[in-house]
Design a protein around this motif. Structure first.
Motif, PDB file in Angstrom:
ATOM      1  N   GLU A 116      66.445  12.846  35.372  1.00  0.00           N
ATOM      2  CA  GLU A 116      66.400  13.094  33.913  1.00  0.00           C
ATOM      3  C   GLU A 116      65.027  12.601  33.419  1.00  0.00           C
ATOM      4  O   GLU A 116      64.306  13.247  32.409  1.00  0.00           O
ATOM      5  N   LYS A 117      64.438  11.631  34.272  1.00  0.00           N
ATOM      6  CA  LYS A 117      62.780  11.476  33.580  1.00  0.00           C
ATOM      7  C   LYS A 117      62.076  12.608  33.968  1.00  0.00           C
ATOM      8  O   LYS A 117      60.981  12.843  33.158  1.00  0.00           O
ATOM      9  N   GLY A 118      62.133  13.197  35.051  1.00  0.00           N
ATOM     10  CA  GLY A 118      61.279  14.184  35.430  1.00  0.00           C
ATOM     11  C   GLY A 118      61.894  15.464  34.532  1.00  0.00           C
ATOM     12  O   GLY A 118      60.629  16.251  34.197  1.00  0.00           O
ATOM     13  N   LYS A 119      62.909  15.648  34.007  1.00  0.00           N
ATOM     14  CA  LYS A 119      63.380  16.573  33.386  1.00  0.00           C
ATOM     15  C   LYS A 119      62.433  16.620  31.706  1.00  0.00           C
ATOM     16  O   LYS A 119      62.068  17.538  31.148  1.00  0.00           O
ATOM     17  N   LYS A 120      62.362  15.244  31.394  1.00  0.00           N
ATOM     18  CA  LYS A 120      61.801  14.925  30.076  1.00  0.00           C
ATOM     19  C   LYS A 120      60.316  15.011  30.158  1.00  0.00           C
ATOM     20  O   LYS A 120      59.745  15.732  29.256  1.00  0.00           O
ATOM     21  N   LEU A 121      59.767  14.739  31.250  1.00  0.00           N
ATOM     22  CA  LEU A 121      58.332  14.929  31.339  1.00  0.00           C
ATOM     23  C   LEU A 121      57.962  16.248  31.508  1.00  0.00           C
ATOM     24  O   LEU A 121      56.707  16.627  30.786  1.00  0.00           O
ATOM     25  N   SER A 122      58.830  17.073  32.125  1.00  0.00           N
ATOM     26  CA  SER A 122      58.411  18.504  32.231  1.00  0.00           C
ATOM     27  C   SER A 122      58.429  19.294  30.820  1.00  0.00           C
ATOM     28  O   SER A 122      57.440  20.084  30.504  1.00  0.00           O
ATOM     29  N   GLY A 123      59.212  18.676  29.836  1.00  0.00           N
ATOM     30  CA  GLY A 123      59.363  19.424  28.601  1.00  0.00           C
ATOM     31  C   GLY A 123      57.941  18.762  27.802  1.00  0.00           C
ATOM     32  O   GLY A 123      57.631  19.542  26.991  1.00  0.00           O
ATOM     33  N   LYS A 124      57.606  17.470  28.064  1.00  0.00           N
ATOM     34  CA  LYS A 124      56.398  16.979  27.334  1.00  0.00           C
ATOM     35  C   LYS A 124      55.101  17.367  27.798  1.00  0.00           C
ATOM     36  O   LYS A 124      54.211  17.764  27.014  1.00  0.00           O
ATOM     37  N   MET A 146      58.112  20.950  42.301  1.00  0.00           N
ATOM     38  CA  MET A 146      58.836  19.784  41.518  1.00  0.00           C
ATOM     39  C   MET A 146      59.138  20.303  40.048  1.00  0.00           C
ATOM     40  O   MET A 146      60.156  19.937  39.753  1.00  0.00           O
ATOM     41  N   ALA A 147      58.503  21.127  39.465  1.00  0.00           N
ATOM     42  CA  ALA A 147      59.038  21.896  38.286  1.00  0.00           C
ATOM     43  C   ALA A 147      60.336  22.641  38.337  1.00  0.00           C
ATOM     44  O   ALA A 147      61.058  22.448  37.317  1.00  0.00           O
ATOM     45  N   GLY A 148      60.421  23.492  39.361  1.00  0.00           N
ATOM     46  CA  GLY A 148      61.830  24.053  39.630  1.00  0.00           C
ATOM     47  C   GLY A 148      62.843  23.096  39.886  1.00  0.00           C
ATOM     48  O   GLY A 148      64.098  23.062  39.286  1.00  0.00           O
ATOM     49  N   MET A 149      62.475  21.932  40.485  1.00  0.00           N
ATOM     50  CA  MET A 149      63.510  20.872  41.033  1.00  0.00           C
ATOM     51  C   MET A 149      64.187  20.183  39.851  1.00  0.00           C
ATOM     52  O   MET A 149      65.168  19.834  39.815  1.00  0.00           O
ATOM     53  N   VAL A 150      63.284  19.801  38.911  1.00  0.00           N
ATOM     54  CA  VAL A 150      63.626  19.176  37.622  1.00  0.00           C
ATOM     55  C   VAL A 150      63.975  20.196  36.700  1.00  0.00           C
ATOM     56  O   VAL A 150      64.130  19.833  35.376  1.00  0.00           O
TER      57      VAL A 150
END
Length: 211
Positions: A116-124, A146-150
């Motif tokens: 979830e942390k990675g997903k949020k960071l990818s959006g920001k 990493m972008a694909g994974m999250v």
């Protein structure tokens, strides 16, 4: 912490391959070596150039020298198109390879909290990370994976990837076609143009998401 550990593990794999195969590959695919290697495939040289650029996912191939060789063979425009396409395809392949492993597998690997942390960071900041990392060694394909994974937003990722892959492809193809030995200008342009392009594209993308 699993997110950081996975990033470091992927980077370490790339670095280890560089220490093992880096010198032989750099000798084989120097500017002259890349031109000679591609030229032996005749009319299929462009396709083999893309294959070499995709090989950068696994091996420490000198992508910028391959792009320069494509520029030398095909000229700055066609060579630039091929180089940009190869760089974009490579980043996209890494992204989708990891994204298609599925959300459940990613959560199992990273843990729910880090996922979830990675997903949020990818959006920001994910777009900026993709854009700024593309011209650096080691990091571009690691970041793509990493972008694909999250599960970074696919449109967001591909716009950021295009913002960096396209100028990089054309800049190094131009250098190769001009026979320029000094890469300083290429490095400055390939590092400086993507952030400017992303600054222009990002607001449009955000506006469409909120519309």
């Amino acid at each position: 912490m699993r997110l950081l550990y996975l990033f470091l593990a992927l980077a370490a794999i790339v670095l280890i391959s560089f220490f093992i195969w880096g010198d032989p590959l750099m000798e084989t695919f120097s500017m002259e070596g890349s031109v000679n290697w591609l030229s032996q495939y005749g009319s299929w040289a462009w396709a083999m150039g893309i294959v070499l650029l995709m090989g950068d996912l696994l091996l420490p191939l000198p992508a910028t020298l391959v792009m320069s060789a494509l520029g030398y063979i095909y000229g700055p425009v066609v060579g630039g198109l091929i180089s940009a396409a190869g760089s974009f395809i490579t980043g996209s392949f890494g992204y989708w390879l990891c994204r298609l492993m599925g959300e459940k597998a990613a959560i199992k690997l990273l843990g729910a909290k880090d996922y979830e942390k990675g997903k949020k960071l990818s959006g920001k900041i994910g777009g900026w990370v993709v854009v700024l990392s593309r011209w650096l060694p080691v990091f571009p394909e690691v970041i793509s994976c990493m972008a694909g994974m999250v599960r970074m937003n696919a449109t967001h990722f591909h716009l950021a990837l295009a913002s960096s892959a396209i100028p990089m492809g054309f800049v190094f193809a131009f250098i190769g076609s001009a026979g320029t030995e000094n890469p300083t200008i290429a490095v400055i342009l390939s590092a400086g143009l993507p952030p400017l392009i992303w600054l222009a594209i990002r607001p449009i993308f955000k506006a469409r998401l909120t519309a």
